[in-house]
Write a protein that holds these residues in place. Structure first.
Motif, PDB file in Angstrom:
ATOM      1  N   ASP A 116       1.447   1.492  -1.390  1.00 24.61           N
ATOM      2  CA  ASP A 116       2.835   1.350  -1.882  1.00 24.61           C
ATOM      3  C   ASP A 116       3.832   0.706  -0.809  1.00 24.61           C
ATOM      4  O   ASP A 116       4.195   1.634   0.388  1.00 24.61           O
ATOM      5  N   SER A 117       4.347  -0.400  -0.955  1.00 21.14           N
ATOM      6  CA  SER A 117       5.470  -0.903   0.069  1.00 21.14           C
ATOM      7  C   SER A 117       6.436  -0.135   0.213  1.00 21.14           C
ATOM      8  O   SER A 117       7.507  -0.351   1.313  1.00 21.14           O
ATOM      9  N   ARG A 118       7.006   0.945  -0.708  1.00 22.22           N
ATOM     10  CA  ARG A 118       7.952   1.735  -0.269  1.00 22.22           C
ATOM     11  C   ARG A 118       8.034   2.720   0.669  1.00 22.22           C
ATOM     12  O   ARG A 118       8.914   3.245   1.149  1.00 22.22           O
ATOM     13  N   PHE A 119       6.692   2.712   1.420  1.00 19.31           N
ATOM     14  CA  PHE A 119       6.412   3.786   2.252  1.00 19.31           C
ATOM     15  C   PHE A 119       5.821   3.108   3.636  1.00 19.31           C
ATOM     16  O   PHE A 119       4.990   2.236   3.612  1.00 19.31           O
ATOM     17  N   PHE A 120       6.327   3.623   4.818  1.00 16.01           N
ATOM     18  CA  PHE A 120       5.727   3.450   5.911  1.00 16.01           C
ATOM     19  C   PHE A 120       5.326   4.462   6.438  1.00 16.01           C
ATOM     20  O   PHE A 120       6.046   5.764   6.820  1.00 16.01           O
ATOM     21  N   LEU A 121       3.828   4.736   6.566  1.00 14.95           N
ATOM     22  CA  LEU A 121       3.084   5.903   6.613  1.00 14.95           C
ATOM     23  C   LEU A 121       2.889   6.035   8.202  1.00 14.95           C
ATOM     24  O   LEU A 121       2.538   4.992   9.043  1.00 14.95           O
TER      25      LEU A 121
END
Length: 177
Positions: free
Chosen positions: A51-56
């Motif tokens: 999901d591109s909304r998250f930087f893990l």
């Protein structure tokens, strides 16, 4: 710096699936924020990885090096941290007189000193920008302690005190909390 838009950058600790941090990550993402979701292992956040909304980011709040690395990587990627949500925490269950001191220390190191490590890592950045928010996850166990949750309640009580004093320290300087 990869991102230069006006979307808030939110760094959340303790985002393992099924927990409060994970739910907060999803909610912030739904509100068009850049969400840095962290946990000790990326495997616990696997559902967020495509999901591109998250930087893990892997983050162990008991490690000075891990905290420093995470904060530096986030600032390098986004140029800032607008909101820190200190959510990482562990339980310590049992009668106080019988708990191994090592278990008590581990709980304080994660729940209290972990949050303090994060605060100390982001406040200089927020102070330089004169902008930022810090949210510390508390617990109702502070008001209604139970016999087997004494250590957890004590750590959350400390977090409440830290939050109150941090707010008073930051207000005159016009940043955070």
């Amino acid at each position: 710096m990869e991102f230069q838009d006006n979307k808030p950058v939110v760094l959340i600790t303790g985002c393992s699936k099924g927990g409060i941090g994970h739910a907060l990550a999803l909610e912030f993402a739904s509100r068009r924020c850049h969400v840095v979701a962290t946990s000790r292992s990326k495997k616990t956040m696997k559902d967020l990885e495509n999901d591109s909304r998250f930087f893990l980011h892997e983050l162990d709040v008991v490690s000075d090096e891990s905290v420093k690395n995470c904060v530096e990587n986030v600032i390098e990627k986004f140029g800032r941290i607008d909101i820190l949500v200190n959510n990482a925490g562990v339980q310590c269950v049992g009668p106080l007189a019988e708990l191994p001191l090592s278990a008590v220390e581990e709980t304080f190191n994660t729940n209290v000193y972990g949050a303090l490590r994060m605060i100390q890592a982001v406040v200089p950045h927020m102070a330089a920008r004169k902008k930022g928010k810090i949210v510390n996850t508390g617990s109702i166990s502070v008001a209604i302690p139970t016999p087997w949750a004494s250590v957890y309640a004590a750590t959350k009580s400390t977090i409440h005190a830290f939050t109150d004093t941090l707010r008073y320290a930051c207000l005159p300087r016009n940043y955070c909390c």
